[in-house]
Write a protein that holds these residues in place. Sequence first.
Motif, PDB file in Angstrom:
ATOM      1  N   LEU A 186      14.173  16.193  27.515  1.00  0.00           N
ATOM      2  CA  LEU A 186      14.415  15.504  26.251  1.00  0.00           C
ATOM      3  C   LEU A 186      13.918  16.340  25.069  1.00  0.00           C
ATOM      4  CD1 LEU A 186      13.446  11.776  27.021  1.00  0.00           C
ATOM      5  CD2 LEU A 186      15.731  12.693  26.592  1.00  0.00           C
ATOM      6  N   LEU A 187      12.727  16.949  25.221  1.00  0.00           N
ATOM      7  CA  LEU A 187      12.203  17.801  24.139  1.00  0.00           C
ATOM      8  C   LEU A 187      13.140  18.980  23.882  1.00  0.00           C
ATOM      9  CD1 LEU A 187       8.359  17.922  24.943  1.00  0.00           C
ATOM     10  CD2 LEU A 187       9.527  16.544  23.217  1.00  0.00           C
ATOM     11  N   LYS A 188      13.680  19.557  24.931  1.00  0.00           N
ATOM     12  CA  LYS A 188      14.613  20.676  24.744  1.00  0.00           C
ATOM     13  C   LYS A 188      15.872  20.223  24.013  1.00  0.00           C
ATOM     14  CE  LYS A 188      17.011  24.366  27.190  1.00  0.00           C
ATOM     15  NZ  LYS A 188      18.259  24.160  26.460  1.00  0.00           N
ATOM     16  N   THR A 189      16.371  19.038  24.357  1.00  0.00           N
ATOM     17  CA  THR A 189      17.572  18.522  23.678  1.00  0.00           C
ATOM     18  C   THR A 189      17.288  18.288  22.199  1.00  0.00           C
ATOM     19  OG1 THR A 189      18.220  17.449  25.746  1.00  0.00           O
ATOM     20  CG2 THR A 189      19.318  16.721  23.742  1.00  0.00           C
ATOM     21  N   LEU A 190      16.096  17.728  21.878  1.00  0.00           N
ATOM     22  CA  LEU A 190      15.741  17.514  20.478  1.00  0.00           C
ATOM     23  C   LEU A 190      15.559  18.833  19.735  1.00  0.00           C
ATOM     24  CD1 LEU A 190      13.117  14.638  20.930  1.00  0.00           C
ATOM     25  CD2 LEU A 190      15.400  14.422  19.934  1.00  0.00           C
ATOM     26  N   ASP A 192      17.040  21.730  20.518  1.00  0.00           N
ATOM     27  CA  ASP A 192      18.349  22.368  20.366  1.00  0.00           C
ATOM     28  C   ASP A 192      19.144  21.738  19.226  1.00  0.00           C
ATOM     29  OD1 ASP A 192      17.723  24.019  22.439  1.00  0.00           O
ATOM     30  OD2 ASP A 192      18.805  22.850  23.960  1.00  0.00           O
ATOM     31  N   GLY A 193      18.934  20.438  19.001  1.00  0.00           N
ATOM     32  CA  GLY A 193      19.636  19.765  17.913  1.00  0.00           C
ATOM     33  C   GLY A 193      18.959  19.933  16.559  1.00  0.00           C
ATOM     34  N   GLY A 194      17.821  20.636  16.504  1.00  0.00           N
ATOM     35  CA  GLY A 194      17.142  20.851  15.235  1.00  0.00           C
ATOM     36  C   GLY A 194      16.349  19.659  14.745  1.00  0.00           C
ATOM     37  N   LEU A 195      16.094  18.662  15.616  1.00  0.00           N
ATOM     38  CA  LEU A 195      15.349  17.475  15.195  1.00  0.00           C
ATOM     39  C   LEU A 195      13.834  17.701  15.248  1.00  0.00           C
ATOM     40  CD1 LEU A 195      17.488  14.726  16.936  1.00  0.00           C
ATOM     41  CD2 LEU A 195      17.464  15.339  14.513  1.00  0.00           C
ATOM     42  N   ILE A 196      13.379  18.585  16.110  1.00  0.00           N
ATOM     43  CA  ILE A 196      11.968  18.899  16.200  1.00  0.00           C
ATOM     44  C   ILE A 196      11.806  20.412  16.258  1.00  0.00           C
ATOM     45  CG2 ILE A 196      11.344  16.751  17.384  1.00  0.00           C
ATOM     46  CD1 ILE A 196      11.182  18.379  19.998  1.00  0.00           C
ATOM     47  N   GLN A 251      18.278   9.471  30.408  1.00  0.00           N
ATOM     48  CA  GLN A 251      19.707   9.811  30.301  1.00  0.00           C
ATOM     49  C   GLN A 251      20.364   9.074  29.135  1.00  0.00           C
ATOM     50  OE1 GLN A 251      21.149   8.868  34.227  1.00  0.00           O
ATOM     51  NE2 GLN A 251      20.518  10.862  35.089  1.00  0.00           N
ATOM     52  N   ALA A 252      19.964   7.814  28.892  1.00  0.00           N
ATOM     53  CA  ALA A 252      20.538   7.070  27.768  1.00  0.00           C
ATOM     54  C   ALA A 252      20.126   7.706  26.445  1.00  0.00           C
ATOM     55  CB  ALA A 252      20.083   5.603  27.831  1.00  0.00           C
ATOM     56  N   LEU A 253      18.891   8.157  26.345  1.00  0.00           N
ATOM     57  CA  LEU A 253      18.444   8.809  25.115  1.00  0.00           C
ATOM     58  C   LEU A 253      19.177  10.131  24.906  1.00  0.00           C
ATOM     59  CD1 LEU A 253      16.611   8.867  22.677  1.00  0.00           C
ATOM     60  CD2 LEU A 253      14.775   9.752  24.119  1.00  0.00           C
ATOM     61  N   ARG A 254      19.386  10.890  25.973  1.00  0.00           N
ATOM     62  CA  ARG A 254      20.117  12.149  25.832  1.00  0.00           C
ATOM     63  C   ARG A 254      21.564  11.892  25.426  1.00  0.00           C
ATOM     64  NH1 ARG A 254      20.540  15.597  30.467  1.00  0.00           N
ATOM     65  NH2 ARG A 254      21.040  17.207  28.916  1.00  0.00           N
ATOM     66  N   ALA A 255      22.140  10.812  25.952  1.00  0.00           N
ATOM     67  CA  ALA A 255      23.508  10.472  25.549  1.00  0.00           C
ATOM     68  C   ALA A 255      23.551  10.076  24.078  1.00  0.00           C
ATOM     69  CB  ALA A 255      24.047   9.346  26.426  1.00  0.00           C
ATOM     70  N   GLN A 256      22.532   9.346  23.632  1.00  0.00           N
ATOM     71  CA  GLN A 256      22.460   8.973  22.215  1.00  0.00           C
ATOM     72  C   GLN A 256      22.306  10.212  21.335  1.00  0.00           C
ATOM     73  OE1 GLN A 256      19.320   6.212  21.368  1.00  0.00           O
ATOM     74  NE2 GLN A 256      19.551   6.355  19.157  1.00  0.00           N
ATOM     75  N   LEU A 257      21.528  11.162  21.792  1.00  0.00           N
ATOM     76  CA  LEU A 257      21.386  12.403  21.032  1.00  0.00           C
ATOM     77  C   LEU A 257      22.692  13.179  21.007  1.00  0.00           C
ATOM     78  CD1 LEU A 257      17.867  13.556  22.303  1.00  0.00           C
ATOM     79  CD2 LEU A 257      18.441  12.663  20.041  1.00  0.00           C
ATOM     80  N   GLY A 258      23.444  13.166  22.126  1.00  0.00           N
ATOM     81  CA  GLY A 258      24.739  13.857  22.150  1.00  0.00           C
ATOM     82  C   GLY A 258      25.710  13.245  21.159  1.00  0.00           C
ATOM     83  N   ARG A 259      25.728  11.908  21.050  1.00  0.00           N
ATOM     84  CA  ARG A 259      26.614  11.258  20.073  1.00  0.00           C
ATOM     85  C   ARG A 259      26.191  11.599  18.654  1.00  0.00           C
ATOM     86  NH1 ARG A 259      26.029   7.017  23.822  1.00  0.00           N
ATOM     87  NH2 ARG A 259      24.471   6.009  22.480  1.00  0.00           N
ATOM     88  N   SER A 260      24.858  11.705  18.439  1.00  0.00           N
ATOM     89  CA  SER A 260      24.393  12.056  17.078  1.00  0.00           C
ATOM     90  C   SER A 260      24.815  13.462  16.722  1.00  0.00           C
ATOM     91  CB  SER A 260      22.863  11.919  17.012  1.00  0.00           C
ATOM     92  OG  SER A 260      22.470  10.590  17.301  1.00  0.00           O
TER      93      SER A 260
END
Length: 266
Positions: A186-190, A192-196, A251-260
Amino acid sequence: MLFDSFPGLMPAFPARVRALLVLLLLSAAAGPAQAAPRPVAAAPALLPDAGPAPRLRRPDADRLRDLRGQREFQYEEAITQPEQSAWDAFWARVRDAIGNWLVSRSYNHFWRWIFYGLFVVAGVFIVLRLLEIDFTAMLGRSPRRAALAYDTMAENIHEVDFATRLAEAEAAGNWRLAVRLGYLQLLKTLADGGLINWQPDKTNHAYLAELPAAGPLRGAFREATRQFEYVWYGELALTAPLYAQVRAGHQALRAQLGRSYSNTSR
């Protein structure tokens, strides 16, 4: 004559001088005359006092009482105690109670030895800690540790193959390690998206503060952080159904991040 023994010397002096020398020599030979001691007069004897005995005069009692009451005759300075606050008075009572207890019979015969024993135990424990001796191992117990597949202190979320590592942890039934890997993913996904801004020495709550306050993203990540800390740092025992719930939330949080991300890219 005395001068007859000096026939060559004495005729040189005149007759008067020779006579004077004779007198001086005779007086020196005779020596000084000692005076006779004078008799010491005896001291007169003291006669006994035949008069009446003296009477002692005592001061008047009222006069003495009056003098004692006058300020001029008060030679002792009155010591005034400073006023104590309620807090100071409380600690003064505590100190008095402790002091009275330390000199009591129960302390000298029982509690003193209890305190000595506690001091000895505390000293032994400190020495064992300084020597880095495992105290639980000495008692025949070993701390519960979960087996880790890699060194968590040198991990880098951008270098970990999360798909492979998660599959290995789930196949081995190491649910604790699987929860950690899912949280790092989850931290890596955040990141990669520039959120953290991911850094190895930052805390999880620092990442939480970097997320936008508006929207459900911060609340979902807070819940995932709470679950991870309970499982990893609190060593919460997990079963397969409980891990499935945690994994579903990741997985739900990662999906929410993907939609964002997709909405942001449009």
